[in-house]
Design an enzyme around this catalytic site. Structure first.
Site, PDB file in Angstrom:
ATOM      1  N   LYS A 108       0.841  -1.201   0.000  1.00 52.75           N
ATOM      2  CA  LYS A 108       0.000   0.000   0.000  1.00 52.75           C
ATOM      3  C   LYS A 108       0.879   1.254   0.000  1.00 52.75           C
ATOM      4  O   LYS A 108       0.978   1.969   0.989  1.00 52.75           O
ATOM      5  CB  LYS A 108      -0.937  -0.025   1.204  1.00 52.75           C
ATOM      6  CG  LYS A 108      -1.897  -1.217   1.156  1.00 52.75           C
ATOM      7  CD  LYS A 108      -2.769  -1.324   2.385  1.00 52.75           C
ATOM      8  CE  LYS A 108      -3.735  -2.499   2.269  1.00 52.75           C
ATOM      9  NZ  LYS A 108      -4.593  -2.660   3.460  1.00 52.75           N
ATOM     10  N   LYS A 205      -5.392   5.989   2.599  1.00 52.58           N
ATOM     11  CA  LYS A 205      -5.911   5.862   3.972  1.00 52.58           C
ATOM     12  C   LYS A 205      -4.793   5.906   4.997  1.00 52.58           C
ATOM     13  O   LYS A 205      -5.018   6.244   6.168  1.00 52.58           O
ATOM     14  CB  LYS A 205      -6.764   4.592   4.119  1.00 52.58           C
ATOM     15  CG  LYS A 205      -6.069   3.281   3.792  1.00 52.58           C
ATOM     16  CD  LYS A 205      -5.277   2.690   4.952  1.00 52.58           C
ATOM     17  CE  LYS A 205      -4.504   1.464   4.512  1.00 52.58           C
ATOM     18  NZ  LYS A 205      -3.655   0.915   5.586  1.00 52.58           N
ATOM     19  N   ASP A 258     -11.126  -0.169   5.132  1.00 53.67           N
ATOM     20  CA  ASP A 258      -9.723  -0.136   5.522  1.00 53.67           C
ATOM     21  C   ASP A 258      -9.401   1.131   6.311  1.00 53.67           C
ATOM     22  O   ASP A 258      -8.621   1.111   7.266  1.00 53.67           O
ATOM     23  CB  ASP A 258      -8.846  -0.217   4.272  1.00 53.67           C
ATOM     24  CG  ASP A 258      -7.408  -0.614   4.576  1.00 53.67           C
ATOM     25  OD1 ASP A 258      -7.109  -0.930   5.738  1.00 53.67           O
ATOM     26  OD2 ASP A 258      -6.587  -0.617   3.636  1.00 53.67           O
ATOM     27  N   GLU A 295       3.974   3.165   5.568  1.00 48.18           N
ATOM     28  CA  GLU A 295       3.952   3.687   4.202  1.00 48.18           C
ATOM     29  C   GLU A 295       3.438   5.127   4.115  1.00 48.18           C
ATOM     30  O   GLU A 295       3.786   5.867   3.195  1.00 48.18           O
ATOM     31  CB  GLU A 295       3.088   2.782   3.307  1.00 48.18           C
ATOM     32  CG  GLU A 295       3.664   1.414   3.041  1.00 48.18           C
ATOM     33  CD  GLU A 295       4.755   1.429   1.967  1.00 48.18           C
ATOM     34  OE1 GLU A 295       5.111   2.526   1.485  1.00 48.18           O
ATOM     35  OE2 GLU A 295       5.247   0.347   1.615  1.00 48.18           O
TER      36      GLU A 295
END
Length: 349
Positions: A108, A205, A258, A295
């Protein structure tokens, strides 16, 4: 092109971090699994203890540090490595890959491509940013690519708690194969053909999760978190549309699902980074205390550069950039967000 019945064959997982190990254990319920770890010493330790990143490995899992072996023995492969290492990994992996391979990544993050010689009038745009599926296609002959995204916190997956994921791909056979390989009594799998949108959900997100950790670290409650998550989703949708995703993906499991999980969980890496920042740690100190990559830190930098070049202002991302890279205090950042004049609640439908 029709896939062979691969569910009876060996499935590959690239990356023995917490999420890669959890994915390998989920896959092992239906298939033999070959789990790749880059470091030979790590491989030997995992082989002797049968423990990877704190998780006991299922008997169906074999560990290797040979990418060539993974490519030869596995037709379906799940790369799960940090975005900062993803392109290098694909360049090492590419000589062993063939068009019949299927790659479903679980990373991600974003990859940033800038000119070696920056012209004075250079303006960053979408062409400078790659999702991991785009990196796979650029660096290999693999065509059938997908991603795995959703509320998949590694620690909860490791404990066998009920969960679900989304397999996104423009190829139905990739989605169907992902479902067959991953689905179990406690793990549901959905499909989505908006690969880019689902990838962007997982990427964006993480930004909101860092902000959520800051709110918790400052001692604020669920009202503030509800405000952040709802406004964060709106920001995700605007950025996602600008980068080529579809709104429908952001209001599904890979988007809002998520987002809620990652922005609410103390086991989330990005939430943890935000919490540490709110408690007075510098960004470097917070990152140094993390065992694995958050990330969202790199994503904030990339999205900030893109937004500035395109003349748009994602308010939460912009404020987090100031906190992470310009020395703004978390409390001052929250005050700034609260004082910013509001507009219409929902205006993207």
């Amino acid at each position: 092109m029709i896939l062979r019945n691969m569910s009876k064959e060996c499935v590959g997982v690239i990356g023995s971090g917490s999420f890669g190990t959890a994915v390998a254990n989920i896959l092992s319920k239906n298939s033999k699994v070959l789990l790749y770890a880059r470091n030979a010493e790590t491989v030997e330790k995992i082989k002797s203890t049968r423990i990877s990143n704190g998780q006991h490995l299922h008997e169906n899992i074999t560990v290797t540090n040979s990418l060539e072996e993974v490519a030869k023995k596995c037709n379906v492969i799940f790369p799960v490595v940090p975005s900062a290492n993803f392109r290098d990994m694909m360049r090492q992996f590419a000589p062993f890959l063939h068009p019949y391979h299927v790659l479903i990544h679980g990373t991600k993050g974003l990859d940033l491509i800038l000119p070696h010689e920056m012209p004075t009038d250079f303006k960053m745009d979408r062409s400078c940013i790659r999702t991991m599926s785009e990196v796979i296609r650029e660096e290999s002959v693999v065509v059938r690519v997908g991603c795995m995204a959703g509320p998949n916190l590694a620690k909860e997956l490791a404990l066998g708690h009920p969960a679900a994921t989304v397999i996104a791909s423009p190829f139905n056979e990739v989605i169907n194969e992902g479902k067959r390989l991953l689905r179990s009594e406690k793990f549901q799998v959905y499909g989505n053909q908006d690969l880019k949108g689902v990838e962007l959900c997982g990427v964006l997100k993480n930004i909101i999760a860092i902000a959520s950790g800051i709110i918790s670290g400052l001692g604020f409650g669920d009202n503030a978190k509800g405000l952040l998550i709802s406004r964060g989703l709106v920001e995700m949708i605007y950025l996602g549309k600008a980068l080529g995703g579809e709104i429908s993906s952001f209001i599904g499991l890979a988007g809002i699902g998520d987002l809620v999980a990652t922005a609410s969980s103390q086991t989330s890496r990005n939430y943890t980074i935000g919490f540490k920042l709110a408690q007075g740690k510098s960004m470097d100190e917070a990152i140094a205390e993390m065992e694995e990559t958050a990330e969202g830190v790199n994503t904030i930098k990339i999205i900030k550069q893109l937004a500035d070049a395109q003349g748009i202002k994602p308010l939460i991302t912009d404020t987090l950039y100031k906190i992470l890279y310009e020395g703004m205090k978390p409390q001052d950042g929250l005050s700034y967000l609260m004082k910013y004049p509001g507009n219409i609640d929902i205006d993207f439908l």
